[in-house]
Design an enzyme around this catalytic site. Structure first.
Site, PDB file in Angstrom:
ATOM      1  N   GLY A 633       0.821  -1.238  -0.135  1.00 49.11           N
ATOM      2  CA  GLY A 633       0.016  -0.157   0.163  1.00 49.11           C
ATOM      3  C   GLY A 633       0.771   1.215   0.074  1.00 49.11           C
ATOM      4  N   GLY A 635       0.646   4.845   1.928  1.00 50.31           N
ATOM      5  CA  GLY A 635       0.161   5.468   2.893  1.00 50.31           C
ATOM      6  C   GLY A 635       0.176   6.954   2.794  1.00 50.31           C
ATOM      7  N   SER A 636      -0.122   7.608   3.774  1.00 47.57           N
ATOM      8  CA  SER A 636      -0.206   9.287   3.387  1.00 47.57           C
ATOM      9  C   SER A 636       1.163   9.647   3.334  1.00 47.57           C
ATOM     10  CB  SER A 636      -0.689   9.895   4.628  1.00 47.57           C
ATOM     11  OG  SER A 636      -0.531   9.212   5.789  1.00 47.57           O
ATOM     12  N   PHE A 637       2.337   9.294   3.782  1.00 45.72           N
ATOM     13  CA  PHE A 637       3.641   9.658   3.963  1.00 45.72           C
ATOM     14  C   PHE A 637       4.494   8.636   3.471  1.00 45.72           C
ATOM     15  CE2 PHE A 637       2.636  13.755   5.173  1.00 45.72           C
ATOM     16  CZ  PHE A 637       1.629  13.654   6.129  1.00 45.72           C
ATOM     17  N   GLY A 638       4.216   7.669   2.986  1.00 43.51           N
ATOM     18  CA  GLY A 638       5.296   6.709   2.436  1.00 43.51           C
ATOM     19  C   GLY A 638       4.531   5.442   2.049  1.00 43.51           C
ATOM     20  N   VAL A 640       3.865   1.041   2.194  1.00 46.12           N
ATOM     21  CA  VAL A 640       3.800   0.110   3.387  1.00 46.12           C
ATOM     22  C   VAL A 640       3.968  -1.269   2.709  1.00 46.12           C
ATOM     23  CG1 VAL A 640       2.225  -1.057   4.790  1.00 46.12           C
ATOM     24  CG2 VAL A 640       1.792   1.267   4.406  1.00 46.12           C
ATOM     25  N   LYS A 655       6.083   0.408   7.449  1.00 43.91           N
ATOM     26  CA  LYS A 655       5.545   1.433   6.660  1.00 43.91           C
ATOM     27  C   LYS A 655       7.002   2.354   6.849  1.00 43.91           C
ATOM     28  CE  LYS A 655       3.175   5.588   8.036  1.00 43.91           C
ATOM     29  NZ  LYS A 655       1.838   6.194   8.738  1.00 43.91           N
ATOM     30  N   ASP A 764      -7.243  11.569  11.502  1.00 40.42           N
ATOM     31  CA  ASP A 764      -7.413  10.883  10.231  1.00 40.42           C
ATOM     32  C   ASP A 764      -8.193   9.464   9.973  1.00 40.42           C
ATOM     33  OD1 ASP A 764      -7.228  11.009   7.441  1.00 40.42           O
ATOM     34  OD2 ASP A 764      -5.126  10.467   7.393  1.00 40.42           O
TER      35      ASP A 764
END
Ligand SMILES: *[C@@H]1O[C@H](CO)[C@@H](O)[C@H](O)[C@H]1NC(C)=O
Ligand SMILES: *[C@@H]1O[C@H](CO)[C@@H](O)[C@H](O)[C@H]1NC(C)=O
Ligand SMILES: *[C@@H]1O[C@H](CO)[C@@H](O)[C@H](O)[C@H]1NC(C)=O
Ligand SMILES: *[C@@H]1O[C@H](CO)[C@@H](O)[C@H](O)[C@H]1NC(C)=O
Ligand SMILES: *[C@@H]1O[C@H](CO)[C@@H](O)[C@H](O)[C@H]1NC(C)=O
Ligand SMILES: *[C@@H]1O[C@H](CO)[C@@H](O)[C@H](O)[C@H]1NC(C)=O
Length: 935
Positions: A633, A635-638, A640, A655, A764
């Site tokens: 996946g 994610g918001s900042f990187g 996974v 992550k 979030d």
């Protein structure tokens, strides 16, 4: 100073690429009008949109075309162009298809410009073409298949463009091809087997593409091949054994792929000319064959790092030419005493610059022969092994050493005085060993020293008093037994960690002169006196941790001028007086105020201990080198990745923060802090964190979680369309499952809001941040935006500067968009929307919702009559098939109550929203009613 990584090593390979002679051969006469080439060149000129050096101004009718810039004509055939050389002219434009009319063209050099669009297929009409270089442009499209019509081509350079598609099969018919360069493009597909027909091929470089499949067996037929360069692709499979018998090979680089298998034990027999060998970052297993050192005596670069090689490392007596020897990140060694004996065989290598054996299982002591290594050596990397014994004083003879990295081993004894000879040292990393004695004063004389890491040892005595003679940027001395009142106010420092020692005295006013200091941690000492007001001059401070000391007096008001501060801890001191005003103006990721708390629970500090242990290397191994097949996946900042920790076989999700992304570091810290103190069955459990540097010397930060086999709620609510022919169950959550997960999330929120030490606002909440375990129990994850709220206030009027950091559109509370601070009510709003989504199956972000029409209004308008109409059709189906009028009535009633809760959570006015405690109570009673009805 960067620790030399593979990529920089790979760059060196290009020095192995030999100058290319342009063959000049007899040109066949062909009859053609003498105006053809002129009009073709003018058409070529017309395709050029920018010519900043004006080189094409000479291409005009007053000048004969053979005198035009970059044009060479045939001697026998006037007005026939044989060479067009317009490289490095900053030309921009497309390559005109009329170029195919230059029927005598033998050399076409357009490299290092900005040509865009496609390579015209008309190029295939240039039957005389021998040398074609279009490298370093912005060409797109595919490599034209009919390039194979250029039967005389011996050199094709297409590297550094944006070419896509596959390497054409047809290339196999270019019998004269000697050099094929297609590096750094977007080529896909597999390497065609027809490449094996290119019997003249000497060099093939296709690195940095997306080539998949395995290396074709036919490569082994290329008896003239001297360079095979395929790193940074997606190649898999095993290496055809015949490749290891290509005696002509000088360079073999297949690093950064997903190739597996083992190296043949006889390797080296057939590769006597090998100079450059890299299989770094693949999935090779087995041992390093003894044949390599014995037969490949010309080896200069030897890179086996980041694989799963094991066993004993052979001796390299017969190799004298090594410059780079890197076997880091494998499973080499036996944890035993003879493991490092092979190092002595490297002492004959007079040009050795880099030696890395880091991240393996090497045990035993470091042999003293190490002092006989090449005097030229610059980097010695031994970190993260099981090496015991003293640091050999002979290392002091390697006077050109720049990096000495020995962290995470079991070195004991004192730092030998001889290391004082290492006047070129830039990085000395000895943390996490059993070293003792004093910190040697010779360090003060190392003028080039930038980073000194000595933490987690048993050093005692004073900190040397003149470290300010060095230009240290990072000084890490925490967790030792240091005492005395010397405070190293080195002006160049960015990072200073002295925590957990017995340091005393006052914090010098000079601290204010450390202009660029961003982290100061002196916690857990016995510093006393007042906090100097000059601390407020350290404008760059992000982390200021001074807790557990004996500071007294009032907190200087100047602290309020620390604009960048994110983490501040002054707790457990004897401070008094007013809290500087600014501290309610700013948002802190972590504020531990004057409140005298007991020392942290042993659990959390032992977690912190284990956090230190996990290295970049371990994670690299766990995730197959962060391979794309492990990517689960973004994610918001990187990104996974799924991984398996070697130590205990735990399945984890890793992550990796993209630190170039604005806010990522802040998010990392927020998440670490949030997860440090919390523990609940409905919160995603963090296994560990990793904060260090990667092998390129860049900062690396990652969070390691329990792996959740059933993925995210998002995938269950909105599964990707399943191809008709695919078998296996489709993802579907029934009514009871949905209610249970809704309750799980509510429990998690209730814990965060009300039961944690500090109130934590998640900020979030959305389906992709709710993960499901094997039992379909929901776990709330992703605390990247979490905020701590000061005790006793649940709603702060803080002003957050960056609006981007407040959740996700559709789920974020409306007041967040109007500059309000984060609040638990904001989380309740997101929860309400998520609940409505779970039962309607409608995402709040679908296009039908815009402006004032949202999921909340949509559900509200439908109540109470049209409950089934707005419910996820797949649930309605379940209700219908469960027949029985009375049971149907119960279900419909329960859905109505659920929607009412969702609506009450997502009303516009924050204070009117339902409390999460009431939500859990009501949902549990709904669940029980459904159970009672036999569901
Ligand atoms: C062909 O080239 C010759 C020599 O440069 C020139 O004299 C002649 O005029 C050209 N013919 C045409 C048709 O342009
Ligand atoms: C190049 O050749 C093609 C085909 O023979 C012809 O149609 C075209 O006009 C020529 N281009 C120029 C610029 O003469
Ligand atoms: C043609 O090119 C020549 C050589 O660069 C230049 O001196 C001359 O001014 C150009 N003529 C025109 C009409 O541009
Ligand atoms: C590419 O072209 C630019 C502009 O002429 C030049 O400055 C640069 O040195 C060239 N680079 C190479 C690698 O040839
Ligand atoms: C190659 O290595 C093997 C195994 O170590 C050794 O027996 C053989 O003599 C070597 N051959 C050459 C030519 O050095
Ligand atoms: C160094 O090379 C010499 C000559 O080839 C050899 O006799 C000696 O054993 C080598 N020493 C080591 C430590 O490998």
């Amino acid at each position: 100073m960067q620790i030399l990584g593979f990529s920089s090593v790979n760059l060196q390979f290009h020095s192995f690429i030999f100058a290319i002679a342009i063959a000049s051969c007899f040109v066949r006469v062909s009859s053609s009008s003498n105006e053809t080439d002129k009009s073709a060149l003018l058409a070529f000129k017309a395709g050029i949109t920018e010519d900043p050096f004006g080189v094409l101004s000479s291409w005009n009718n007053t000048v004969n075309l053979c005198q035009w810039y970059g044009v060479t004509c045939s001697r026998r055939h006037p007005n026939k162009v044989t060479v067009l050389a317009l490289y490095s002219q900053k030309l921009s434009g497309s390559i005109s298809p009329h170029i195919g009319n230059l029927s005598f063209l033998r050399v076409l050099l357009l490299y290092n410009n900005s040509f865009y669009h496609e390579i015209p297929p008309q190029i295939g009409r240039l039957h005389q073409l021998r040398n074609l270089s279009l490298a370093n442009n912005s060409l797109t499209g595919e490599i034209p298949k009919n390039i194979s019509g250029c039967l005389d081509l011996f050199n094709v350079e297409l590297s550094g463009n944006q070419l896509s598609g596959e390497v054409p099969l047809e290339i196999g018919s270019m019998a004269k091809l000697r050099f094929l360069y297609g590096s750094e493009n977007n080529l896909r597909g597999s390497i065609p087997s027809s490449i094996g027909n290119l019997s003249s091929l000497e060099e093939v470089c296709l690195d940095n593409n997306y080539l998949g499949g395995s290396l074709p067996r036919a490569l082994g037929q290329l008896t003239k091949l001297s360079a095979l360069v395929f790193p940074q692709n997606r190649l898999s499979g095993t290496v055809p054994p015949s490749l290891f018998n290509l005696s002509s090979l000088k360079g073999l680089d297949i690093g950064y792929n997903q190739i597996h298998g083992s190296l043949p034990t006889t390797i080296g027999f057939g590769l006597p000319n090998l100079e450059f060998f890299s299989i770094a970052s693949n999935q090779f297993v087995g041992s390093i064959p003894p044949g390599i050192p014995n037969n490949a005596t010309k080896l200069r670069v030897f890179q086996l790092g980041t694989n799963r090689l094991s066993g004993k490392v052979p001796s390299f007596e017969s190799s004298h030419n090594f410059q780079i020897f890197s076997i880091q990140l494998n499973h080499l060694g036996s944890r035993g005493s003879g493991d490092l004996k092979f190092l002595c065989s490297l002492t004959n290598m007079t040009s050795l610059l880099v030696l890395s054996v880091a991240d393996n299982r090497f045990g035993g002591p470091l042999p003293r022969c190490i002092g006989n290594l090449s005097i030229a050596i610059k980097q010695l990397l031994f970190g993260r092994n099981l090496i015991i014994g003293e640091i050999p004083r002979e290392i002091g003879d390697l006077v050109n050493l720049e990096i000495l990295s020995m962290e995470n081993n079991n070195f004991s004894g004192a730092i030998p005085i001889d290391l004082g000879n290492l006047q070129n040292l830039v990085i000395m990393s000895l943390y996490y060993n059993n070293l003792s004695g004093v910190i040697p004063s010779f360090l003060q004389k190392m003028k080039r020293l930038l980073k000194l890491y000595l933490s987690k040892n048993h050093f005692h005595g004073h900190i040397p008093s003149h470290l300010d003679n060095c230009s240290l940027t990072e000084l890490d001395l925490f967790d030792n037994n240091l005492s005395g009142s010397i405070f190293p106010a080195v002006k160049t420092l960015l990072y200073l960690n002295l925590s957990n020692n017995h340091l005393s005295g006052a914090l010098l006013v000079e601290v204010g002169q450390i202009d660029h200091l961003d982290t100061l941690d002196i916690s857990g000492n016995i510093f006393s006196g007042e906090i100097p007001s000059t601390l407020g001059d350290c404008n760059a401070l992000v982390v200021l941790v001074m807790n557990n000391n004996h500071f007294q007096g009032s907190i200087p008001q100047s602290i309020s001028s620390l604009r960048s501060i994110e983490e501040l801890d002054l707790s457990n001191n004897n401070l008094s007086g007013e809290i500087p005003k600014v501290l309610l103006v700013l948002i802190f990721v972590y504020v531990c105020w004057l409140k005298k708390k007991k020392a942290q629970e042993p659990t959390s500090s032992s977690v912190a201990e284990s956090w230190q242990n996990l290295s970049y290397g371990t994670l690299l191994k766990a995730t197959n080198g962060f391979s794309s097949t492990n990517l689960i996946g973004l994610g918001s900042f990187g990104s996974v990745y799924r991984g398996i920790l070697q130590e205990n076989g735990t399945n984890v999700a890793v992550k990796v923060l993209n630190l170039t992304c604005h806010g990522a570091l802040k998010s990392f810290k927020a998440e670490c802090e949030a997860l440090k103190c919390i523990k609940h069955r409905n919160l995603l459990k963090i296994v560990t964190v990793c904060s260090g540097i990667d092998y390129n010397g860049n900062d690396f930060k990652a969070l390691v979680y329990e792996f959740m086999v059933n993925g995210s709620l998002e995938e269950w609510l909105h599964p990707c369309p399943i191809p008709a022919d695919a078998d296996g169950p489709s993802k579907f959550l029934n009514l009871i499952q949905r209610i249970k997960i809704t309750i799980d999330i509510a429990f998690a929120l209730e814990y965060l809001h009300n039961q944690c030490h500090n109130t934590i606002v998640h900020c979030d909440l959305k389906p992709s941040n709710v993960l499901l375990d094997a039992e379909m129990v929901g776990h709330v994850g992703d605390f990247g935006l979490a905020k701590f709220i000061l005790e006793s206030t649940s709603y702060t009027n803080t002003n957050i500067s960056s609006a981007g950091l407040r959740g996700t559109i559709g789920y974020a509370a409306p007041e967040y968009g109007m500059g309000s601070g984060v609040s638990i009510e904001g989380d309740v709003y997101s929860y309400g929307i998520l609940m409505l989504e779970m039962f309607t199956g409608m995402s709040p972000t679908t296009e039908i919702f815009k402006e004032n029409f949202n999921l909340h209004n949509f559900v509200e308008e439908a109540l109470p009559k049209r409950v089934l109409e707005i419910t996820d059709p797949i649930l309605v189906q379940e209700v219908e098939s469960n027949a029985g009028q009375s049971r149907k009535g119960t279900i419909q009633n329960c859905l109505l109550m659920i929607y009412k809760i969702g609506i009450a959570c997502s009303v516009g006015v924050p204070r009117d929203r339902m409390s999460i405690t009431d939500v859990t109570a009501q949902l549990c009673s709904i669940r029980d009613r459904l159970y009672a009805a036999g569901l």
